[in-house]
Design a protein around this motif. Sequence first.
Motif: not given
Length: 186
Positions: A60-68, A75-77
């Motif tokens: 969810a954090a990765r997707r939030a950053l990508l969306s902005q 992005a691992d572990s």
Amino acid sequence: MHRTRSLLSMAGLALLLAGCGGLPSASSDKSGKVYQRESFSAEETFSRLFDANVDATCEAARRALLSQGYVISKADSGVVRGTKNFQPEGEVHVEIAFNVVCVGDGPKQQIATAYVSAQQDRYALKKNPQAASLGVSALGSISVPLSSTQDSLVKVASETIPAGEFYDRFFTLMQRMLRENTSNER
């Protein structure tokens, strides 16, 4: 004469020492001991608890950053890192670097805490004019400035963005991404 010189020297030394008392001491220097202003206040938190495991929370954090518009560098572990560049003024460049660490909580690690911090680095354009040397045998060498310059960005400031609305907006977006991702899995 020798005694007068000694008295004048002593008076001068006394004035110098008295004058030094008015200088700011190292303990009042705000730039020297920044750690003393660190409050470790419970109200200023860089973390949020999510009702999901570590992998789902970090996704969810990765997707939030990508969306902005952030570029993800890792992005691992349980770790997500991303950066985004801005140019608020003509010769000023700003970079925000996000660091998210997801840690499992609870007996079965069914929930996770996301620890987030963002660092803002500010760069300014430094212009270095280039010069050329001309050698003339009778006169020696002459430096002549050219019209071109060699520009470079120089870091002029760096700080961790303080906890507050900035992180609240990020955590809200993370929660939305988490809801969307779990509803898509069903």
